[in-house]
Design a protein around this motif. Structure first.
Motif, PDB file in Angstrom:
ATOM      1  N   MET A   1       0.836  -1.204   0.000  1.00 48.20           N
ATOM      2  CA  MET A   1       0.000   0.000   0.000  1.00 48.20           C
ATOM      3  C   MET A   1       0.872   1.256   0.000  1.00 48.20           C
ATOM      4  O   MET A   1       1.870   1.327   0.722  1.00 48.20           O
ATOM      5  N   SER A   2       0.513   2.210  -0.831  1.00 45.93           N
ATOM      6  CA  SER A   2       1.306   3.432  -0.958  1.00 45.93           C
ATOM      7  C   SER A   2       1.258   4.278   0.311  1.00 45.93           C
ATOM      8  O   SER A   2       0.251   4.308   1.010  1.00 45.93           O
ATOM      9  N   VAL A   3       2.391   4.961   0.568  1.00 43.63           N
ATOM     10  CA  VAL A   3       2.455   5.939   1.658  1.00 43.63           C
ATOM     11  C   VAL A   3       2.339   7.324   1.037  1.00 43.63           C
ATOM     12  O   VAL A   3       3.193   7.721   0.232  1.00 43.63           O
ATOM     13  N   ILE A   4       1.283   8.042   1.380  1.00 43.53           N
ATOM     14  CA  ILE A   4       1.042   9.371   0.803  1.00 43.53           C
ATOM     15  C   ILE A   4       1.052  10.407   1.927  1.00 43.53           C
ATOM     16  O   ILE A   4       0.257  10.326   2.867  1.00 43.53           O
ATOM     17  N   ILE A   5       1.976  11.359   1.808  1.00 47.95           N
ATOM     18  CA  ILE A   5       2.163  12.370   2.842  1.00 47.95           C
ATOM     19  C   ILE A   5       1.781  13.750   2.324  1.00 47.95           C
ATOM     20  O   ILE A   5       2.213  14.151   1.240  1.00 47.95           O
ATOM     21  N   LEU A   6       0.968  14.459   3.093  1.00 44.87           N
ATOM     22  CA  LEU A   6       0.689  15.868   2.831  1.00 44.87           C
ATOM     23  C   LEU A   6       1.624  16.691   3.700  1.00 44.87           C
ATOM     24  O   LEU A   6       1.679  16.508   4.923  1.00 44.87           O
ATOM     25  N   GLY A   7       2.404  17.570   3.084  1.00 47.81           N
ATOM     26  CA  GLY A   7       3.305  18.445   3.830  1.00 47.81           C
ATOM     27  C   GLY A   7       2.771  19.866   3.858  1.00 47.81           C
ATOM     28  O   GLY A   7       2.248  20.355   2.848  1.00 47.81           O
ATOM     29  N   ILE A   8       2.893  20.523   5.001  1.00 45.05           N
ATOM     30  CA  ILE A   8       2.415  21.901   5.163  1.00 45.05           C
ATOM     31  C   ILE A   8       3.539  22.756   5.740  1.00 45.05           C
ATOM     32  O   ILE A   8       4.143  22.403   6.758  1.00 45.05           O
ATOM     33  N   GLU A   9       3.830  23.877   5.078  1.00 49.09           N
ATOM     34  CA  GLU A   9       4.887  24.798   5.495  1.00 49.09           C
ATOM     35  C   GLU A   9       4.316  26.210   5.661  1.00 49.09           C
ATOM     36  O   GLU A   9       3.687  26.751   4.756  1.00 49.09           O
ATOM     37  N   SER A  10       4.548  26.801   6.858  1.00 48.67           N
ATOM     38  CA  SER A  10       4.057  28.169   7.108  1.00 48.67           C
ATOM     39  C   SER A  10       4.952  28.883   8.113  1.00 48.67           C
ATOM     40  O   SER A  10       4.458  29.613   8.970  1.00 48.67           O
ATOM     41  N   SER A  11       6.254  28.694   8.000  1.00 45.22           N
ATOM     42  CA  SER A  11       7.151  29.223   9.023  1.00 45.22           C
ATOM     43  C   SER A  11       7.396  30.725   8.934  1.00 45.22           C
ATOM     44  O   SER A  11       7.724  31.360   9.931  1.00 45.22           O
ATOM     45  N   CYS A  12       7.223  31.296   7.723  1.00 41.87           N
ATOM     46  CA  CYS A  12       7.508  32.725   7.573  1.00 41.87           C
ATOM     47  C   CYS A  12       6.415  33.399   6.739  1.00 41.87           C
ATOM     48  O   CYS A  12       5.318  33.617   7.229  1.00 41.87           O
ATOM     49  N   ASP A  13       6.710  33.718   5.488  1.00 40.61           N
ATOM     50  CA  ASP A  13       5.723  34.446   4.674  1.00 40.61           C
ATOM     51  C   ASP A  13       5.287  33.672   3.435  1.00 40.61           C
ATOM     52  O   ASP A  13       4.614  34.234   2.572  1.00 40.61           O
ATOM     53  N   ASP A  14       5.628  32.397   3.346  1.00 38.80           N
ATOM     54  CA  ASP A  14       5.160  31.559   2.237  1.00 38.80           C
ATOM     55  C   ASP A  14       4.253  30.467   2.778  1.00 38.80           C
ATOM     56  O   ASP A  14       4.652  29.724   3.679  1.00 38.80           O
ATOM     57  N   THR A  15       3.048  30.386   2.222  1.00 43.92           N
ATOM     58  CA  THR A  15       2.148  29.293   2.572  1.00 43.92           C
ATOM     59  C   THR A  15       2.316  28.222   1.511  1.00 43.92           C
ATOM     60  O   THR A  15       2.159  28.486   0.325  1.00 43.92           O
ATOM     61  N   SER A  16       2.642  27.002   1.938  1.00 48.52           N
ATOM     62  CA  SER A  16       2.927  25.963   0.955  1.00 48.52           C
ATOM     63  C   SER A  16       2.362  24.620   1.394  1.00 48.52           C
ATOM     64  O   SER A  16       2.306  24.303   2.583  1.00 48.52           O
TER      65      SER A  16
END
Length: 340
Positions: A1-16
């Protein structure tokens, strides 16, 4: 079964937000905030408000581009710190709520670790050269300048770091003094390509060991400009390309001098670079020159992985997921600069 990861970055001024399946990047969406340019730096309150507006549409777009439904996700990885607390709280709070609603694990990621591990991002139909452990990584950005010994993806040791300003911060402030705008890095980089790096000389610090200092360089740059402008009020306009090239060359020389020492002391020739300043053309050229001169095997990231992005968060989350290294929903964000 595949491992699918959602990553979230918001440490400064870029929302990703980014999605990785079995180590392969499927999407990486970044929403930048142009509002800070008029202030000459990131305004924390404005940054956190913009994150609140951007987080949902950015995550939605990342899942859409990846062709993945939220129900298929294996875990949510998020930047826990370091960074601006208000910005971090937006990403951390969203990640916790999103993961709980799906009943999937949470994975906390150290922002600095993630910059280093950006070298392990894989893209479809692209051959990516990855460093082998142990390797050295020069992490240079607006907030950090460090030489890191990377023994494993989850074992890193800081060999040297700035005792005052970071390299990126020095570039931004010198750009501001010249009236060139913010962020200064891309502007200085562009001008430097057209200037003479030996036109002017500026003070270099004499710091023992492998630590850095850039505050003296900023002072030297400021005082030199002040004296030159007294003689020629339009000095900056007449010499901005040479000033940019000389400033860049000085910073690159400072960075590479300590990196050479670290490589010699550790007897390691696998050398990587990471962080926002790794997009600098002069620094990239210096890496390539050192590779030829000292027999280094160098690793230079794609431009899209130099600045803050969620792909680096997702790949770190993926590696931690394989070790079942999850975190509690009670863990708070942290703003202090540290390397775990």
């Amino acid at each position: 079964m595949s491992v699918i990861i959602l990553g979230i970055e918001s440490s400064c001024d870029d929302t990703s937000a980014a999605v990785i399946r079995d180590g392969l990047l499927l999407s990486n969406v970044v929403a930048s905030q142009a509002i800070h340019e008029s202030y000459g730096g990131v305004v924390p309150e404005l940054a956190s408000r913009a994150h609140q507006q951007n987080i949902v549409p950015v995550v939605h777009e990342a899942l859409k581009r990846a062709g993945v439904s939220k129900e298929e996700l294996s875990a949510v990885a998020f930047t826990r710190g370091p960074g601006l607390m208000g910005s971090l709280l937006v990403g951390v709070s969203f990640a916790k709520g999103f993961a709980r609603s799906l009943n999937i694990p949470l994975i906390d990621v150290n922002h600095l670790n993630a910059h280093v591990l950006a070298h392990f991002i894989k893209e479809e139909n692209e051959m990516t050269k990855q460093p082998t452990f142990p390797f050295l990584c020069l992490l240079v950005s607006g907030g950090n300048s460090q030489i890191i010994l990377v023994k494993a993806y989850n074992e890193m040791e800081v060999l040297g770091q700035t005792i005052d300003d970071a390299a990126g911060e020095a570039i931004d402030k010198c750009s501001k003094v010249m009236g060139l705008g913010y962020p200064g890095g891309p502007i200085i980089d562009r001008l430097a390509r057209q200037g003479n790096p030996k036109a002017f000389s500026f003070s270099k610090p004499h710091i023992p060991g492998l630590n850095y200092s850039f505050s003296g360089l900023k002072t030297s740059f400021l005082y030199s400009l002040r004296d030159w402008i007294k003689e020629d009020p339009d000095f900056i306009e007449h010499h901005k390309m040479d000033l940019a090239a000389s400033l860049e060359a000085t910073i690159v020389d400072i960075l590479m001098d300590k990196l050479r020492k670290a490589a010699k002391q550790s007897n390691i020739k696998e050398i990587a670079i990471a962080g926002g300043v790794s997009a600098n053309n002069g620094l990239r050229n210096a890496f390539r020159e050192h590779a030829l001169k000292y027999g280094w095997e160098v690793y230079i990231p794609k431009f899209s992985y130099t600045t803050d992005n969620a792909a680096m968060i997702a790949i770190t989350g993926y590696l931690k997921y394989l070790d079942k290294d999850f975190c509690s929903i009670e863990l708070p964000a942290y703003s202090r600069v540290t390397l775990q």
